[in-house]
Design a protein around this motif. Structure first.
Motif, short mmCIF file in Angstrom:
data_model
loop_
_atom_site.label_atom_id
_atom_site.label_comp_id
_atom_site.label_asym_id
_atom_site.label_seq_id
_atom_site.Cartn_x
_atom_site.Cartn_y
_atom_site.Cartn_z
N GLU A 26 0.89 -1.05 -0.14
CA GLU A 26 -0.04 -0.04 -0.04
C GLU A 26 0.82 1.24 -0.04
O GLU A 26 0.62 2.14 -0.87
N GLU A 27 2.05 1.19 0.75
CA GLU A 27 2.80 2.32 0.89
C GLU A 27 3.66 2.44 -0.56
O GLU A 27 3.76 3.67 -0.85
N LYS A 28 3.91 1.42 -1.22
CA LYS A 28 4.58 1.52 -2.58
C LYS A 28 3.59 2.04 -3.55
O LYS A 28 3.99 2.78 -4.43
N ARG A 29 2.39 1.71 -3.54
CA ARG A 29 1.14 2.10 -4.39
C ARG A 29 0.87 3.49 -4.35
O ARG A 29 0.80 4.40 -5.16
N LYS A 30 0.91 4.05 -2.95
CA LYS A 30 0.85 5.36 -2.55
C LYS A 30 1.96 6.24 -3.05
O LYS A 30 1.81 7.40 -3.58
N SER A 31 3.25 5.85 -2.89
CA SER A 31 4.27 6.52 -3.47
C SER A 31 4.44 6.54 -4.96
O SER A 31 4.68 7.74 -5.44
N ILE A 32 4.09 5.42 -5.45
CA ILE A 32 3.91 5.62 -7.21
C ILE A 32 2.73 6.71 -7.58
O ILE A 32 3.08 7.55 -8.42
N LYS A 33 1.79 6.68 -6.60
CA LYS A 33 0.55 7.58 -7.13
C LYS A 33 1.13 8.99 -6.85
O LYS A 33 0.68 10.02 -7.89
N ASP A 34 1.74 9.23 -5.82
CA ASP A 34 2.23 10.65 -5.48
C ASP A 34 3.21 11.07 -6.55
O ASP A 34 3.25 12.42 -7.15
N TYR A 35 4.14 10.11 -6.77
CA TYR A 35 5.05 10.55 -7.94
C TYR A 35 4.45 10.95 -9.43
O TYR A 35 4.77 11.74 -9.89
N GLU A 36 3.47 10.19 -9.72
CA GLU A 36 2.59 10.25 -10.78
C GLU A 36 2.06 11.80 -10.96
O GLU A 36 1.81 12.36 -11.91
N LEU A 37 1.57 12.00 -9.69
CA LEU A 37 0.64 13.36 -9.71
C LEU A 37 1.48 14.52 -9.60
O LEU A 37 1.37 15.46 -10.38
#
Length: 223
Positions: free
Chosen positions: A208-219
């Motif tokens: 979940e932390e990894k998914r959040k990190s990827i999402k934040d990076y994409e934003l």
């Protein structure tokens, strides 16, 4: 294959090796010297070794696993099968090294302590292996298959397939040790369930932390 994938594979095999060493230690220093057939192929190997002393427990485990590998590949999948082959070979090797090189012996002759400590050690090692979709082979393979194709969780699956081993241990080493073996199997199933729940929760948290990190990076990249 990317560098990250290679590193993940190496990491998984290192973790599997650690789990195997832990299981081997529990068997060779707590179960085997006290004649506790605590379920699994290792327990059955202990029984067979009593009748065929020329074969070490490690060797019997290796032979038994060869018979079960095909089932693993066909019903569970190639990834589980490959890691299981590695883990089971390593278990046989590590157990033989502990027996023939380090001359493994009972760290305690108190049966209650041997059951409790041995189960804590073996259960921990098995949980580590199961957490990365591996197994130390033997009846673990049958438990994994039962777990996959039924509603039984992994702990109950282990309990069901190990009852036969416990009966054989009781007939071979006596009723008292058969009862201790049964206690080992029950405690092992409960312990693995608890540890797997904790491990899976931590794994899911990291994902979940990894998914959040990827999402934040994409934003941030989109901005």
């Amino acid at each position: 294959m990317t560098k990250e994938n290679r590193m993940n594979i190496i990491k998984e095999y290192i973790i599997t090796t650690i789990g195997v060493i832990i299981v081997a230690f529990g068997i060779q220093y707590f179960y085997a010297p006290n004649e506790i057939a605590g379920g699994g192929l290792s327990g059955m190997a202990l029984v067979i070794s009593n009748y065929i002393p020329q074969l070490s427990v490690g060797t019997i485990i290796f032979i038994g696993n060869l018979i079960l590998f095909l089932i693993s590949f066909l019903l569970v999948g190639g990834d589980f099968g490959l890691k299981t082959i590695y883990a089971s070979i390593m278990l046989s090797v590590v157990m033989d090294v502990m027996e023939k090189v380090f001359h493994s012996y009972a760290l305690t002759n108190n049966m209650v302590l041997a059951v409790i400590v041995g189960t804590l050690i073996c259960g921990t090692g098995l949980s580590i292996a199961f957490a990365i979709n591996a197994s130390t082979g033997g009846t673990d393979i049958l438990a994994k298959i039962l777990n996959k194709y039924s509603t039984f969780n992994i702990g109950i699956s282990l309990l069901l397939v190990d009852l036969f081993v416990v009966v054989c241990g009781g007939l071979t080493f006596g009723l008292d040790k058969g009862i201790y073996s049964l206690i080992c199997v029950i405690l092992n199933g409960i312990l693995i369930d608890k540890l797997m729940a904790i491990i899976e929760k931590k794994i899911e948290k990291k994902r979940e932390e990894k998914r959040k990190s990827i999402k934040d990076y994409e934003l941030k990249k989109a901005q």
